[in-house]
Write a protein that holds these residues in place. Structure first.
Motif, PDB file in Angstrom:
ATOM      1  N   ALA A  27       3.956   4.185  14.604  1.00 56.82           N
ATOM      2  CA  ALA A  27       4.320   5.592  14.386  1.00 56.82           C
ATOM      3  C   ALA A  27       5.709   5.722  13.757  1.00 56.82           C
ATOM      4  O   ALA A  27       5.940   6.587  12.909  1.00 56.82           O
ATOM      5  N   GLU A  28       6.619   4.842  14.173  1.00 53.44           N
ATOM      6  CA  GLU A  28       7.994   4.873  13.649  1.00 53.44           C
ATOM      7  C   GLU A  28       8.141   4.014  12.397  1.00 53.44           C
ATOM      8  O   GLU A  28       9.239   3.872  11.876  1.00 53.44           O
ATOM      9  N   ARG A  29       7.033   3.425  11.949  1.00 53.40           N
ATOM     10  CA  ARG A  29       6.994   2.559  10.762  1.00 53.40           C
ATOM     11  C   ARG A  29       8.006   1.416  10.853  1.00 53.40           C
ATOM     12  O   ARG A  29       8.695   1.083   9.896  1.00 53.40           O
ATOM     13  N   ARG A  30       8.072   0.818  12.033  1.00 49.48           N
ATOM     14  CA  ARG A  30       8.972  -0.313  12.260  1.00 49.48           C
ATOM     15  C   ARG A  30       8.258  -1.644  12.090  1.00 49.48           C
ATOM     16  O   ARG A  30       8.868  -2.701  12.237  1.00 49.48           O
ATOM     17  N   ILE A  31       6.954  -1.601  11.794  1.00 52.68           N
ATOM     18  CA  ILE A  31       6.161  -2.801  11.572  1.00 52.68           C
ATOM     19  C   ILE A  31       5.128  -2.475  10.486  1.00 52.68           C
ATOM     20  O   ILE A  31       4.673  -1.340  10.378  1.00 52.68           O
ATOM     21  N   ARG A  32       4.804  -3.494   9.691  1.00 56.10           N
ATOM     22  CA  ARG A  32       3.784  -3.295   8.649  1.00 56.10           C
ATOM     23  C   ARG A  32       2.412  -3.143   9.299  1.00 56.10           C
ATOM     24  O   ARG A  32       2.117  -3.799  10.291  1.00 56.10           O
ATOM     25  N   TYR A  33       1.598  -2.279   8.725  1.00 58.03           N
ATOM     26  CA  TYR A  33       0.239  -2.114   9.221  1.00 58.03           C
ATOM     27  C   TYR A  33      -0.674  -1.674   8.096  1.00 58.03           C
ATOM     28  O   TYR A  33      -0.219  -1.275   7.028  1.00 58.03           O
ATOM     29  N   VAL A  34      -1.972  -1.763   8.348  1.00 58.45           N
ATOM     30  CA  VAL A  34      -2.985  -1.382   7.377  1.00 58.45           C
ATOM     31  C   VAL A  34      -3.901  -0.360   8.041  1.00 58.45           C
ATOM     32  O   VAL A  34      -4.306  -0.545   9.189  1.00 58.45           O
ATOM     33  N   LYS A  35      -4.213   0.698   7.325  1.00 57.93           N
ATOM     34  CA  LYS A  35      -5.181   1.680   7.816  1.00 57.93           C
ATOM     35  C   LYS A  35      -6.548   1.312   7.251  1.00 57.93           C
ATOM     36  O   LYS A  35      -6.709   1.166   6.050  1.00 57.93           O
ATOM     37  N   VAL A  36      -7.514   1.135   8.134  1.00 56.97           N
ATOM     38  CA  VAL A  36      -8.889   0.861   7.739  1.00 56.97           C
ATOM     39  C   VAL A  36      -9.700   2.035   8.280  1.00 56.97           C
ATOM     40  O   VAL A  36     -10.103   2.026   9.446  1.00 56.97           O
ATOM     41  N   GLY A  37      -9.866   3.041   7.448  1.00 56.04           N
ATOM     42  CA  GLY A  37     -10.477   4.279   7.931  1.00 56.04           C
ATOM     43  C   GLY A  37      -9.541   4.916   8.934  1.00 56.04           C
ATOM     44  O   GLY A  37      -8.386   5.188   8.629  1.00 56.04           O
ATOM     45  N   THR A  38     -10.018   5.100  10.151  1.00 58.56           N
ATOM     46  CA  THR A  38      -9.160   5.671  11.201  1.00 58.56           C
ATOM     47  C   THR A  38      -8.513   4.588  12.059  1.00 58.56           C
ATOM     48  O   THR A  38      -7.731   4.897  12.947  1.00 58.56           O
ATOM     49  N   HIS A  39      -8.843   3.341  11.781  1.00 54.20           N
ATOM     50  CA  HIS A  39      -8.330   2.231  12.581  1.00 54.20           C
ATOM     51  C   HIS A  39      -7.020   1.702  12.001  1.00 54.20           C
ATOM     52  O   HIS A  39      -6.827   1.690  10.793  1.00 54.20           O
ATOM     53  N   VAL A  40      -6.159   1.261  12.887  1.00 53.64           N
ATOM     54  CA  VAL A  40      -4.896   0.634  12.480  1.00 53.64           C
ATOM     55  C   VAL A  40      -5.012  -0.858  12.757  1.00 53.64           C
ATOM     56  O   VAL A  40      -5.399  -1.262  13.856  1.00 53.64           O
ATOM     57  N   ARG A  41      -4.682  -1.657  11.767  1.00 55.55           N
ATOM     58  CA  ARG A  41      -4.673  -3.109  11.928  1.00 55.55           C
ATOM     59  C   ARG A  41      -3.314  -3.627  11.494  1.00 55.55           C
ATOM     60  O   ARG A  41      -2.764  -3.194  10.480  1.00 55.55           O
ATOM     61  N   ILE A  42      -2.800  -4.564  12.259  1.00 64.02           N
ATOM     62  CA  ILE A  42      -1.471  -5.112  12.001  1.00 64.02           C
ATOM     63  C   ILE A  42      -1.635  -6.574  11.618  1.00 64.02           C
ATOM     64  O   ILE A  42      -2.217  -7.357  12.380  1.00 64.02           O
ATOM     65  N   PRO A  43      -1.113  -6.961  10.442  1.00 68.14           N
ATOM     66  CA  PRO A  43      -1.223  -8.368  10.049  1.00 68.14           C
ATOM     67  C   PRO A  43      -0.480  -9.255  11.048  1.00 68.14           C
ATOM     68  O   PRO A  43       0.603  -8.907  11.539  1.00 68.14           O
ATOM     69  N   GLU A  44      -1.072 -10.390  11.346  1.00 71.60           N
ATOM     70  CA  GLU A  44      -0.443 -11.328  12.288  1.00 71.60           C
ATOM     71  C   GLU A  44       0.942 -11.743  11.788  1.00 71.60           C
ATOM     72  O   GLU A  44       1.872 -11.903  12.570  1.00 71.60           O
ATOM     73  N   SER A  45       1.098 -11.879  10.474  1.00 68.97           N
ATOM     74  CA  SER A  45       2.398 -12.252   9.910  1.00 68.97           C
ATOM     75  C   SER A  45       3.440 -11.169  10.179  1.00 68.97           C
ATOM     76  O   SER A  45       4.615 -11.465  10.379  1.00 68.97           O
ATOM     77  N   ALA A  46       3.028  -9.900  10.218  1.00 66.17           N
ATOM     78  CA  ALA A  46       3.962  -8.811  10.503  1.00 66.17           C
ATOM     79  C   ALA A  46       4.467  -8.898  11.940  1.00 66.17           C
ATOM     80  O   ALA A  46       5.646  -8.623  12.210  1.00 66.17           O
TER      81      ALA A  46
END
Length: 70
Positions: A27-46
């Motif tokens: 929510a605070e955009r302190r970590i990289r993430y990907v939106k897949v439709g309504t789902h949030v996925r966070i890369p393991e590297s992030a």
């Protein structure tokens, strides 16, 4: 592109926190993430980058500033 994408629940488990913490990071955009439709996925590297950026190294013992009087 063999990146592994983790759910918020998986990230919380990996960090040993509640689900609220990774959600707040997103929510605070302190970590990289990907939106897949309504789902949030966070890369393991992030997650690894976040851990590395917030790791605090121990201090080396400081020498005393004051010398004892002989």
């Amino acid at each position: 592109m063999n990146e592994r994408y983790l759910s918020v629940v998986q990230v919380a488990e990996l960090l040993g926190t509640t689900v609220r913490f990774p959600r707040r990071l997103v929510a605070e955009r302190r970590i990289r993430y990907v939106k897949v439709g309504t789902h949030v996925r966070i890369p393991e590297s992030a997650v690894q980058e976040y851990i590395a950026a917030h790791t605090v190294e121990p201090r080396r013992p400081q020498r005393s500033r004051f010398r004892r009087a002989a």
